[in-house]
Design an enzyme around this catalytic site. Structure first.
Site, PDB file in Angstrom:
ATOM      1  N   ASP A 354       0.835  -1.210   0.000  1.00 33.71           N
ATOM      2  CA  ASP A 354       0.000   0.000   0.000  1.00 33.71           C
ATOM      3  C   ASP A 354       0.867   1.257   0.000  1.00 33.71           C
ATOM      4  O   ASP A 354       0.997   1.963   1.004  1.00 33.71           O
ATOM      5  CB  ASP A 354      -0.960   0.016   1.188  1.00 33.71           C
ATOM      6  CG  ASP A 354      -2.118  -0.946   1.009  1.00 33.71           C
ATOM      7  OD1 ASP A 354      -2.149  -1.666  -0.007  1.00 33.71           O
ATOM      8  OD2 ASP A 354      -3.000  -0.981   1.887  1.00 33.71           O
ATOM      9  N   TYR A 357      -1.690   4.623  -2.703  1.00 33.97           N
ATOM     10  CA  TYR A 357      -3.140   4.783  -2.582  1.00 33.97           C
ATOM     11  C   TYR A 357      -3.715   5.435  -3.826  1.00 33.97           C
ATOM     12  O   TYR A 357      -4.563   6.321  -3.763  1.00 33.97           O
ATOM     13  CB  TYR A 357      -3.496   5.562  -1.319  1.00 33.97           C
ATOM     14  CG  TYR A 357      -3.461   4.679  -0.085  1.00 33.97           C
ATOM     15  CD1 TYR A 357      -4.607   4.191   0.489  1.00 33.97           C
ATOM     16  CD2 TYR A 357      -2.235   4.295   0.467  1.00 33.97           C
ATOM     17  CE1 TYR A 357      -4.570   3.353   1.594  1.00 33.97           C
ATOM     18  CE2 TYR A 357      -2.178   3.451   1.563  1.00 33.97           C
ATOM     19  CZ  TYR A 357      -3.347   2.984   2.119  1.00 33.97           C
ATOM     20  OH  TYR A 357      -3.308   2.144   3.204  1.00 33.97           O
ATOM     21  N   ASN A 387      -3.207  -4.550  -1.062  1.00 32.82           N
ATOM     22  CA  ASN A 387      -4.479  -4.556  -1.783  1.00 32.82           C
ATOM     23  C   ASN A 387      -4.674  -3.289  -2.622  1.00 32.82           C
ATOM     24  O   ASN A 387      -5.371  -3.313  -3.639  1.00 32.82           O
ATOM     25  CB  ASN A 387      -5.653  -4.736  -0.817  1.00 32.82           C
ATOM     26  CG  ASN A 387      -5.744  -3.628   0.219  1.00 32.82           C
ATOM     27  OD1 ASN A 387      -4.818  -3.420   0.989  1.00 32.82           O
ATOM     28  ND2 ASN A 387      -6.859  -2.926   0.239  1.00 32.82           N
ATOM     29  N   HIS A 500       1.686  -8.257   3.250  1.00 29.79           N
ATOM     30  CA  HIS A 500       0.815  -7.135   3.599  1.00 29.79           C
ATOM     31  C   HIS A 500      -0.169  -7.444   4.719  1.00 29.79           C
ATOM     32  O   HIS A 500      -0.347  -6.645   5.639  1.00 29.79           O
ATOM     33  CB  HIS A 500       0.051  -6.667   2.362  1.00 29.79           C
ATOM     34  CG  HIS A 500      -0.762  -5.431   2.587  1.00 29.79           C
ATOM     35  ND1 HIS A 500      -0.208  -4.245   3.028  1.00 29.79           N
ATOM     36  CD2 HIS A 500      -2.100  -5.185   2.447  1.00 29.79           C
ATOM     37  CE1 HIS A 500      -1.150  -3.330   3.137  1.00 29.79           C
ATOM     38  NE2 HIS A 500      -2.306  -3.877   2.805  1.00 29.79           N
ATOM     39  N   HIS A 510      -9.771  -5.657   9.737  1.00 26.28           N
ATOM     40  CA  HIS A 510      -9.357  -6.652   8.748  1.00 26.28           C
ATOM     41  C   HIS A 510      -9.256  -8.018   9.420  1.00 26.28           C
ATOM     42  O   HIS A 510      -8.174  -8.594   9.526  1.00 26.28           O
ATOM     43  CB  HIS A 510      -8.015  -6.259   8.125  1.00 26.28           C
ATOM     44  CG  HIS A 510      -8.067  -5.012   7.307  1.00 26.28           C
ATOM     45  ND1 HIS A 510      -8.841  -4.896   6.177  1.00 26.28           N
ATOM     46  CD2 HIS A 510      -7.440  -3.814   7.452  1.00 26.28           C
ATOM     47  CE1 HIS A 510      -8.686  -3.695   5.649  1.00 26.28           C
ATOM     48  NE2 HIS A 510      -7.852  -3.018   6.411  1.00 26.28           N
ATOM     49  N   HIS A 539      -1.534  -3.235   6.422  1.00 24.46           N
ATOM     50  CA  HIS A 539      -2.976  -3.447   6.271  1.00 24.46           C
ATOM     51  C   HIS A 539      -3.772  -2.790   7.390  1.00 24.46           C
ATOM     52  O   HIS A 539      -4.673  -2.000   7.123  1.00 24.46           O
ATOM     53  CB  HIS A 539      -3.279  -4.942   6.165  1.00 24.46           C
ATOM     54  CG  HIS A 539      -4.510  -5.258   5.363  1.00 24.46           C
ATOM     55  ND1 HIS A 539      -4.901  -4.532   4.259  1.00 24.46           N
ATOM     56  CD2 HIS A 539      -5.445  -6.249   5.507  1.00 24.46           C
ATOM     57  CE1 HIS A 539      -6.000  -5.047   3.744  1.00 24.46           C
ATOM     58  NE2 HIS A 539      -6.357  -6.097   4.492  1.00 24.46           N
ATOM     59  N   HIS A 541      -4.043   0.002   9.974  1.00 24.18           N
ATOM     60  CA  HIS A 541      -3.409   1.317  10.025  1.00 24.18           C
ATOM     61  C   HIS A 541      -3.082   1.669  11.476  1.00 24.18           C
ATOM     62  O   HIS A 541      -3.662   2.578  12.078  1.00 24.18           O
ATOM     63  CB  HIS A 541      -4.305   2.366   9.382  1.00 24.18           C
ATOM     64  CG  HIS A 541      -4.653   2.038   7.968  1.00 24.18           C
ATOM     65  ND1 HIS A 541      -5.739   2.570   7.308  1.00 24.18           N
ATOM     66  CD2 HIS A 541      -4.045   1.202   7.075  1.00 24.18           C
ATOM     67  CE1 HIS A 541      -5.790   2.086   6.074  1.00 24.18           C
ATOM     68  NE2 HIS A 541      -4.764   1.246   5.921  1.00 24.18           N
TER      69      HIS A 541
END
Length: 640
Positions: A354, A357, A387, A500, A510, A539, A541
């Site tokens: 990531d 973004y 992702n 990730h 998640h 993943h 935050h």
């Protein structure tokens, strides 16, 4: 390009609002605030960021900023006037037009030795941050988005003394595809301990075409170059490089619709709707081809340190979910600061997915590279697939297209192998368009999906949770072979694995996603069996460090992996919402924090001990500071 996503054509770093960028952004042709009207999200960035940074600007420049007369009618000029009155300076000598921008010195390289106690790193960063001149950044073919990566392991040359360790490094950059069709870049480089200058001519380049599910039309990327600098001396040797571009096809005719003549010395790999083609049909020479001139542009010299040798102390920056916000720049600033203050100096960054973004908006990749370039052109970056890098093409349904083209990771096995996402599967994803599905599994092997390399005392293995990770899969077999055969604890006593999606989390958001469940079931036994020291993920935050953990239980022997979640790099989605257990953490949690952005600083001192610190951005008083020494129970010096 005056669009809000790239108000960077004058200065490629939007956060360098210290000197010349102020005058550049306020010019009528590239008005930052005028452009910001086009998007409420970017208005937030512009107004908040300008307001917060102007006080720093006043302190550093003693109020010598004054573009107000160039932004008549913009309310932020009132803020400017207020701040200027606070600084009590608003003279005729201030920056009035972009043509009067003074030239700042090039990036001041990391000194070999300095007195850190008397060194203001933030002031150092702001004062010596390169500000591109309008003439340089608007040149016909000036390289942009420069970043570095390791290309190979440090290898001792046969029949040589102990000092002769060699490594290959990769310099990546882009050129404007509209202006630079026939440009031939040359990288000049050398190392401080020799007087020799070497050159590599970049005759291979890439380009891709991307159809976004969220942005209308097709996006055609700039030329992308990945140039390998071979036979460099390893062991933190200072290495310099510069990129010179000769554009032999610069068109002197003002009609830009007339293409320049084709250069037969350039090989282009292009992707058009999912198909690779070698060199588009060249333009046939004819008497109607307009006259051409040759122009040459050269970047200033940049420097970096080659990776440490096997056995040498090693310092790494561990980040995740970085993005391109004000918080992202704070994290980058702290990494830069610690590159100076850490002993030994930070020699690379590892991002657990990531990065930009972009979320299906292809313009946000160039803007992310522009934001990060001041750091990435001096410190190698190694990345994993998150992702937000999936970004399915709206036409071909191919995945990881932009991630694969922009990065070139170490020891690649071969080109990426992917399969398009079916419409049926895409409809089941939470976002419905496959730009940033949180839970996802597809076909993605080789390329930048998974790779392995040595860096000083550490063997680093990067995996992809969005590929097939089941027992017997291509990635599983490759991973098991790396742990069983390739890792040599006598050379790299520490083993770090990064992917990730975390196996363990204390945060809400998640939980039990399909890729994490499948990967944990198949690969956690390998992590435990082969004594992996650290597992780094993003993943979530937030920040978390576990105790030594195996199959959900604390390992009292300390021989099982410690899991680090470092997904608080600064992205726009903000922090994890809450903890699973607000009143108390799970028994296997050593530290957790969902309030602060930051990054992990890992200093591997020797084969047996390493120090890990969670470096906060310092924006709240709630977040915790984590500073711990780790012991390596798998070191041969301890087990023998």
């Amino acid at each position: 390009d005056n669009s809000y996503r790239l108000p960077l054509t004058q200065s490629q770093e939007p956060h360098t609002i210290v000197t010349a960028a102020v005058g550049q952004f306020s010019s009528q042709d590239n008005c930052l605030c005028c452009s910001a009207k086009k998007d409420i999200n970017y208005q937030y960035f512009v107004y908040l960021y300008l307001f917060k940074r102007m006080i720093q600007v006043c302190r550093l420049t003693q109020g010598r900023v004054g573009p107000c007369h160039q932004a008549v009618g913009m309310w932020w000029c009132v803020v400017w006037t207020l701040l200027l009155s606070i600084c009590s300076v608003c003279s005729e000598e201030t920056f009035s037009t972009s043509t009067n921008v003074p030239q700042k010195p090039d990036f001041v390289d990391i000194p070999a030795t300095f007195d850190s106690s008397a060194f203001d790193t933030k002031l150092y960063y702001l004062q010596n941050h390169e500000v591109s001149s309008p003439q340089a950044s608007s040149s016909t073919c000036m390289p942009q988005h420069i970043h570095l990566s390791q290309s190979s392991d440090v290898r001792k040359q046969p029949q040589s003394n102990d000092e002769n360790y060699e490594i290959n490094m990769t310099v990546s950059f882009t050129l404007d595809y509209k202006r630079c069709r026939n440009a031939i870049p040359t990288v000049y480089y050398g190392q401080d301990f020799t007087m020799k200058t070497s050159t590599i001519q970049a005759t291979e380049r890439e380009q891709f075409n991307y159809s976004s599910p969220r942005v209308a039309g097709f996006f055609e990327s700039n030329w992308i170059y990945h140039v390998v600098l071979p036979h460099l001396r390893g062991g933190r040797k200072r290495t310099w490089y510069k990129i010179q571009v000769e554009d032999g096809g610069a068109n002197t005719n003002t009609n830009t619709n007339t293409p320049p003549p084709h250069n037969p010395n350039i090989t282009t790999t292009m992707i058009r709707r999912g198909r690779y083609l070698q060199d588009e049909q060249p333009h046939s020479p004819s008497r109607n081809v307009p006259a051409t001139t040759t122009t040459t542009v050269t970047t200033p010299k940049k420097t970096f340190l080659t990776p440490p040798l096997p056995g040498e102390p090693t310092s790494l920056a561990l980040i995740g979910d970085l993005g391109q916000t004000d918080n992202s720049t704070k994290t980058m600033n702290h990494i830069f600061r610690d590159a100076l203050n850490t002993t030994p100096p930070l020699s690379m960054m590892l991002c657990a997915g990531d990065m930009s973004y972009a979320d299906g908006d292809p313009q946000r990749w160039p803007s992310w590279f522009a934001l990060m370039e001041p750091l990435l052109r001096h410190m190698p970056l190694h990345v994993g697939a998150g992702n937000h890098e999936i970004e399915c093409d709206n036409v071909t349904k191919n995945i990881f297209v932009q991630y694969e083209h922009y990065f070139r990771m170490p020891n690649r096995i071969g080109p990426a192998e992917t399969s398009p996402v079916t419409d049926e599967y895409r409809k089941t994803l939470w976002d419905g368009d496959c730009a940033t599905p949180s839970a996802f599994q597809g076909t993605y092997n080789y390329g930048n999906a998974f790779y392995s390399f040595q860096h000083g005392l550490v063997h680093i293995i990067v995996l992809s949770p969005y590929s097939d990770t089941s027992v017997g899969s291509i990635q599983y077999q490759w991973f098991e072979y790396q742990l069983r055969k390739v890792v040599d604890r006598s050379i790299t006593p520490w083993v770090l694995v990064s992917f990730h999606t975390p196996f363990y989390t204390t945060f809400v958001g998640h939980n039990d996603e399909i890729e994490s469940v499948v990967m944990k079931e198949s690969m956690e036994p390998l992590l435990v069996k082969y004594g992996v020291n650290l597992v780094v993920s993003g993943h979530d935050h937030a920040y978390m460090r576990t105790k030594s953990l195996a199959y959900g239980k604390v390992d009292p022997t300390g021989r099982s992996p410690i899991y680090l979640t470092v997904g608080a790099g600064g992205n726009r989605e903000q922090h994890s919402r809450s903890y699973k257990n607000e009143s108390h953490p799970e028994p296997w949690v050593a530290k957790r924090d969902r309030y602060e952005y930051g990054y992990g600083n890992l200093v591997v001192a020797n084969a047996t001990h390493a120090r890990f610190k969670w470096v906060r951005d310092g924006t709240t008083t709630v977040g915790i500071q984590d500073d711990v020494w780790l012991e390596n129970p798998h070191s041969l010096s301890l087990t023998s």
